[in-house]
Design an enzyme around this catalytic site. Structure first.
Site, short mmCIF file in Angstrom:
data_model
loop_
_atom_site.label_atom_id
_atom_site.label_comp_id
_atom_site.label_asym_id
_atom_site.label_seq_id
_atom_site.Cartn_x
_atom_site.Cartn_y
_atom_site.Cartn_z
N PHE A 99 0.74 -1.12 -0.07
CA PHE A 99 0.16 -0.10 -0.14
C PHE A 99 0.86 1.35 0.02
O PHE A 99 0.63 2.41 -0.95
CB PHE A 99 -1.07 -0.11 1.29
CG PHE A 99 -1.75 1.07 1.30
CD1 PHE A 99 -2.90 1.17 0.51
CD2 PHE A 99 -1.53 2.43 2.36
CE1 PHE A 99 -3.86 2.57 0.50
CE2 PHE A 99 -2.27 3.31 2.38
CZ PHE A 99 -3.61 3.50 1.56
N LEU A 144 26.61 -20.30 -30.03
CA LEU A 144 27.70 -21.20 -29.54
C LEU A 144 27.46 -22.69 -30.34
O LEU A 144 26.63 -22.97 -30.99
CB LEU A 144 27.39 -21.50 -27.79
CG LEU A 144 27.60 -20.40 -27.16
CD1 LEU A 144 26.98 -20.85 -25.76
CD2 LEU A 144 28.78 -19.94 -26.95
N GLU A 178 26.91 -22.84 -16.65
CA GLU A 178 26.03 -22.05 -16.40
C GLU A 178 24.59 -23.03 -17.16
O GLU A 178 25.07 -23.49 -18.15
CB GLU A 178 25.95 -20.72 -17.08
CG GLU A 178 26.94 -20.29 -16.70
CD GLU A 178 27.48 -18.89 -17.46
OE1 GLU A 178 28.11 -17.80 -17.21
OE2 GLU A 178 26.65 -18.41 -18.59
N LYS A 205 21.62 -23.50 -19.46
CA LYS A 205 21.44 -22.88 -20.75
C LYS A 205 19.74 -22.69 -20.90
O LYS A 205 19.06 -23.55 -21.14
CB LYS A 205 21.76 -23.72 -21.88
CG LYS A 205 21.64 -23.07 -23.32
CD LYS A 205 22.09 -24.11 -24.28
CE LYS A 205 22.12 -23.39 -25.71
NZ LYS A 205 20.61 -23.00 -26.13
N GLU A 216 19.33 -13.55 -20.91
CA GLU A 216 18.27 -14.26 -21.47
C GLU A 216 16.85 -14.01 -20.91
O GLU A 216 16.67 -14.21 -19.74
CB GLU A 216 18.65 -15.87 -21.30
CG GLU A 216 17.88 -16.71 -22.10
CD GLU A 216 18.48 -16.82 -23.43
OE1 GLU A 216 17.98 -17.78 -24.34
OE2 GLU A 216 19.68 -16.33 -23.61
N CYS A 222 -23.38 -33.41 -25.59
CA CYS A 222 -24.75 -33.26 -25.73
C CYS A 222 -25.44 -33.85 -27.24
O CYS A 222 -26.82 -33.66 -27.34
CB CYS A 222 -25.12 -31.59 -25.91
SG CYS A 222 -24.38 -30.86 -27.39
#
Length: 669
Positions: free
Chosen positions: A36, A85, A114, A116, A174, A410
């Site tokens: 708030f 890469l 890391e 990807k 990314e 139906c």
């Protein structure tokens, strides 16, 4: 009594304070003040900037909510090429990569591993700590400037923290759509009868290229930053740069690891093969980089990729199981969707019992038959899907699956519109799953948010004959509700209170709740902005509707068809009589002059320096009136690029004055 601050000073202080609070919340998960209080500060800053637009900073925190309309994205050249890469799927290739590196630079090599992330590569440029440009990869040499959209991504700092950063630098990252947001977005598209997005990466890519940055803001994109670029880098290693940009306010995934050998790299890859499914974003592999910047320079590049990095890609997760049946689900719009019922199989850490088949075309393409052994895959897709059939294990007596010609609920004959893949049940007023799904959509959180009601209660109310449509909900009595199974008087009373409270819901959410096909929450907001009450919406022509940014042919025709149905009109009338809001609560228009008083205008085409919405606002604020069609009574046609030839021909025939963008702006100067 405290002296009132000068606007420039207050804007500066608020900007600094809000940037700090955003950094604490998004990077350190710390809430120093209540929502708030924060919203109050942001509103105060917005008001000050509206009163003094010349004092608004380009990277003001108010830009996080978007609002900029970009007609086209200009091309920018990358200062440092964004190369791709080289990829591998095997341990053998990784060991070969390690041998090549050590042969070139010696055995004293450290690597950084890391995740990807399966997103969209982006380049972020900063001058003196201020964000100045965000660009897509493009062809690696040139990309699109999407800075207005990038400013809405809260993981990307608009002002760098600390003081130890270079004057000019670039960070690569990314951009991704979190899995939860992707699922919510697809659920909303399904509700609106729109085609589902294939995967989070495509959704993120499409979002970044939207023209309206406020829509981008609503998608809640994230960004993991993974590399730093500068003419004279203050860092010796990649790992040092990751730690530094994290301190500066960039979001760096804590999944990266420094590895002393190729054995450590392989151990990391094996560890994350299953752990990656715990992450809030799709990943499809691991990036391996030489840590030392000096060694990276020594190793250099090929024409397409760096010699000091390689991407290992995990094979798509796949499993073989038996197709036990096909279940046909009828949705709110009447779309009949096939779902494959499978013999339970373990896939990507979860037991899979159902898989997407999409539509009749897909059943035919795969030549699916009951009892088939099928391969189920979980790659970039969130929902498992059948990718192929093992025909060598097909039972000799198998029969092709015949898509139903009648609604499974139906019995009504199904229809399929030209150009659409799905079959639909047209019995929207008598097909139980459609009726119940429409009611569930109406009470949902993004619509009327009637949280005391739920799907089970809706089903009971429908079966008891108390509700057939949304308006019936507001006629419910305490006795009717209390008489339901497992429903006490207190719960019944809470439902009535929740229904009463829903009458405070804003007009755009009421429009969304109506369930008009192709009108999702974003489209409903656009409609409410430009056609501020239900009278204007009902009376809008096709031209009025398509003139609204991002309202196309399909949406416009769907809205027109909806209000041509007398039962829909009656439903809206009943909801309006019940007290629901069918009018936008907008601030009164500020009149700038009466220069255009008594003059009527039609706006057509795309404009260079101003949006159609801004043109409409300008005409109204100077006393003019915007109309939808060309007639002999019209005073001016304001013509932009790509204007329809029919309008131009009619205006010329009737002798109506045609204004260019510049000529119109000259009129009001």
């Amino acid at each position: 009594m405290a002296l009132e601050k000068e606007p420039a000073q207050e804007i500066k202080e608020l900007t600094h304070r809000i940037n700090y609070l955003n950094y604490q919340y998004y990077q350190n998960s710390v809430s120093e003040i209540s929502d708030f209080e924060f919203d109050g500060m942001l509103k105060r800053l917005q008001d000050l900037e509206d009163q003094h637009p010349e004092l608004r900073e380009p990277n003001s925190p108010t830009q996080r909510v978007g609002g900029t309309i970009t007609k086209s994205f200009k091309t920018v050249h990358h200062r440092y090429p964004m190369l791709s890469l080289s990829n591998t799927y095997s341990e053998e290739d990784l060991r070969e990569f390690d041998k090549r590196v050590r042969k070139a630079v010696g055995d004293n090599v450290e690597y950084v591993c890391e995740q990807k992330f399966d997103g969209v590569a982006i380049s972020l440029t900063y001058e003196n700590g201020q964000f100045v440009q965000g660009a897509t990869r493009g062809d690696g040499t040139r990309g699109d400037d999407i800075s207005a959209n990038v400013r809405t991504i809260r993981d990307i700092p608009l002002q760098v923290h600390g003081k130890d950063y270079p004057g000019l630098f670039e960070v690569r990252g990314e951009v991704f759509l979190p899995l939860q947001v992707f699922e919510e977005l697809n659920a909303e598209r399904e509700e609106a009868g729109e085609q589902l997005l294939a995967n989070p990466r495509n959704a993120a890519s499409g979002t970044l290229k939207l023209q309206d940055s406020s829509v981008v803001a609503s998608r809640k994109l994230g960004c993991f930053s993974y590399s730093f670029h500068c003419d004279k880098s203050p860092f010796q290693t990649h790992s040092e740069s990751l730690q530094a940009i994290g301190k500066w306010g960039f979001k760096v995934s804590d999944t990266w690891r420094k590895c002393d050998s190729i054995e450590d790299v392989l151990a990391y890859i094996n560890e994350w093969e299953t752990r990656r499914f715990e992450l809030p974003i799709a990943t499809d592999g691991v990036v391996v980089k030489v840590n030392s910047y000096g060694l990276q320079e020594e190793l250099g590049f090929t024409a397409k990729s760096p010699r000091w990095a390689i991407a290992y890609k995990y094979p798509a997760m796949s499993a073989a199981t038996k197709l036990q049946g096909i279940q046909y689900q009828v949705g709110r719009t009447g779309a009949v969707t096939p779902v494959a019922l499978l013999e339970p199989v373990l896939l990507a850490g979860t037991v899979v019992k159902r898989a997407s088949v999409h539509n009749a075309n897909e059943i035919q393409r795969l030549d699916l038959r009951l009892g088939d052994t099928v391969f189920v895959e979980k790659g970039g897709e969130i929902i498992p899907k059948i990718t192929e059939v093992d025909f060598s294990k097909r039972p000799a007596d198998s029969q092709p699956i015949l898509y139903p010609t009648n609604c499974p609920a139906c019995g009504t004959e199904l229809v399929r519109s030209e150009g659409e893949a799905n079959f639909y049940c047209p019995n929207e007023k008598g097909c139980a799953p459609q009726i119940q799904a429409k009611l569930e959509h109406f009470i949902s959180r993004k619509a009327m948010n009637i949280d005391e009601l739920g799907p089970k209660t809706i089903e009971q109310l429908y079966k008891a004959g108390y509700v057939q449509n949304a308006a019936d909900l507001y006629d419910l009595t305490l006795d009717q509700l209390a008489g339901l199974e497992r429903m006490g008087e207190k719960s019944a009373s809470n439902i009535l209170k929740s229904l009463e409270k829903s009458k405070e819901v804003a007009y755009d959410r009421v429009l969304f709740a109506l369930g008009i096909r192709f009108v999702g929450s974003t489209v409903a907001k656009k409609l409410a902005e430009h056609l501020p009450d239900i009278v204007a919406l009902r009376g809008a022509s096709y031209e009025d509707l398509v003139a609204i940014n991002e309202i196309g042919d399909r949406i416009a025709n769907s809205i027109l068809e909806y209000f041509q149905d007398p039962e829909h009109v009656q439903l809206v009338d009943r909801l309006q009589a019940a007290g629901l809001k069918f009018k936008s609560e907008t601030t009164p228009l500020e009149m700038e002059s009466d220069r255009l008083s008594g003059q009527t205008f039609v706006i057509s085409g795309v404009f260079e320096s101003i949006s159609r919405e801004e043109l409409q606002q300008l005409i109204a604020s100077h006393g003019g009136k915007v109309v939808s069609s060309i007639s002999a009574k019209l005073n001016y046609l304001v013509a932009g690029d790509k204007m329809g030839p029919a309008k131009l021909e009619k205006a010329n025939k009737l002798g109506i004055r045609i204004l260019s963008e510049d000529e119109f702006l000259q009129m009001i100067r």
